[in-house]
Enzyme design. Structure first.
Site, PDB file in Angstrom:
ATOM      1  N   SER A  55      -8.153 -53.328  59.431  1.00  0.00           N
ATOM      2  CA  SER A  55      -7.021 -52.975  58.344  1.00  0.00           C
ATOM      3  C   SER A  55      -5.712 -52.807  59.114  1.00  0.00           C
ATOM      4  O   SER A  55      -5.208 -53.741  59.828  1.00  0.00           O
ATOM      5  CB  SER A  55      -7.369 -51.804  57.689  1.00  0.00           C
ATOM      6  OG  SER A  55      -6.541 -51.858  56.323  1.00  0.00           O
TER       7      SER A  55
ATOM      8  N   HIS B 249      -7.752 -53.326  50.002  1.00  0.00           N
ATOM      9  CA  HIS B 249      -8.410 -54.472  50.240  1.00  0.00           C
ATOM     10  C   HIS B 249      -9.185 -55.109  49.041  1.00  0.00           C
ATOM     11  O   HIS B 249     -10.370 -55.399  49.004  1.00  0.00           O
ATOM     12  CB  HIS B 249      -9.467 -54.403  51.302  1.00  0.00           C
ATOM     13  CG  HIS B 249      -8.600 -54.095  52.507  1.00  0.00           C
ATOM     14  ND1 HIS B 249      -7.768 -54.659  53.231  1.00  0.00           N
ATOM     15  CD2 HIS B 249      -8.343 -52.800  53.384  1.00  0.00           C
ATOM     16  CE1 HIS B 249      -7.223 -54.356  54.320  1.00  0.00           C
ATOM     17  NE2 HIS B 249      -7.511 -53.123  54.170  1.00  0.00           N
TER      18      HIS B 249
END
Length: 303
Positions: free
Chosen positions: A74, A185
């Site tokens: 991430s 996400h």
């Protein structure tokens, strides 16, 4: 966080100073002294973690430990691109602060959620998410495919709760709601993705010096254009961490991902989460973590 490193290594201290100057406020003070509630705001957390990660990597580089490949989970994908030279640290630390702010603003507090599903394969988790989405009419999807036995789901709170129940009915050992500030996400992050695209389109970017694994595909990227595309799509896409590790280890099924395999993985920055996931993905892979002076000396001895 990071204070011990900055006290002992001038290059680490310089990295914190560079972050302070780029952001126009003392991020270093927030990292070293808190308060924790301010540090936990994602628009502060993201540049803080990046700064510690880059500081560690720079200390290692100063001692001759240079990466041949890079990846990050991430936010960590941005740090990986800093070390790869895709963009400058100053530009990146400003960009991830904007990224964090946009993510926080994308979904009103309390409307989104995330949950970690343990001991259920990713395909079954995806099925549970699809079933919950149909039942509730809300968004829920896999957000982090962290290991063969750990998948994090993200979306609207009611849909995540229902998907977690379905996962448990399918045999998951646990489905744990996570204390997060936003549903990262997933498709609910579309407004944040648009802001990240705007920010990235304003940055000076270069082809990375070393291949960097893209979270959204697990494939190694080697051009500035591919890096920009991957970082934009990552905001609403799943972090395919298992595939990233497989690419780094030279075990990917994708021909595009074939690289000379990594034989040592070094996690830079706070904590040992990625080392733990690596053991779950492939216990034969060797990993080290560096987050302070003590772990640096231990890793240097190993390397």
């Amino acid at each position: 966080m990071g204070r011990d490193l900055a006290d002992k290594f001038p290059i680490a201290a310089e990295t914190f100073t560079e972050a302070d100057q780029a952001l126009g406020f003392p991020l270093s003070k927030l990292c070293f002294e808190g308060p924790e509630e301010d540090l936990r705001l994602t628009e502060n957390t993201q540049p803080a973690i990046m700064t510690v990660s880059v500081a560690v990597a720079r200390v290692l580089q100063q001692k001759g430990i240079e990466p041949a490949l890079a990846a990050g989970h991430s936010l960590g994908e941005w740090s990986a691109h800093v070390i790869a030279g895709t963009f400058s640290f100053a530009d990146a630390v400003r960009a991830v602060k904007a990224r964090g702010h946009a993510m926080q603003q994308a979904v009103p507090a309390g409307e989104g959620a995330m949950a970690a599903v343990l001991a259920l394969d990713a395909a079954q988790v995806a099925e549970a998410c699809a079933e919950a989405a149909r039942e509730t009419g809300l968004i829920v999807q896999a957000a982090n495919i962290n290991s063969p036995t750990q998948t994090v789901i993200s979306g609207a709170a009611a849909a995540v709760a229902r998907a977690a129940e379905i996962c448990k009915a399918k045999g998951a050992r646990r489905a744990v709601m996570l204390p997060v500030s936003a549903p990262f996400h997933c498709a609910l992050m579309r407004p944040a993705q648009e802001e990240v695209a705007r920010v990235l389109n304003g940055l000076s970017m270069h082809d990375p010096r070393i291949p960097v694994a893209a979270n959204v595909s697990g494939v190694m990227v080697t051009t500035a254009l591919a890096a920009r595309d991957a970082l934009i799509r990552q905001v609403t896409g799943a972090v395919r961490w298992v595939e990233c590790v497989q690419s780094l280890a030279g075990r990917s099924l994708s021909a595009e991902s074939q690289v000379a395999p990594a034989n040592v993985f070094v996690e830079t920055g706070p904590g040992k989460v990625l080392c733990g996931l690596l053991r779950q993905i492939d216990p034969s892979l060797r990993s080290l973590n560096v987050e302070d002076a003590a772990s640096f000396e231990a890793a240097l001895g190993e390397l």
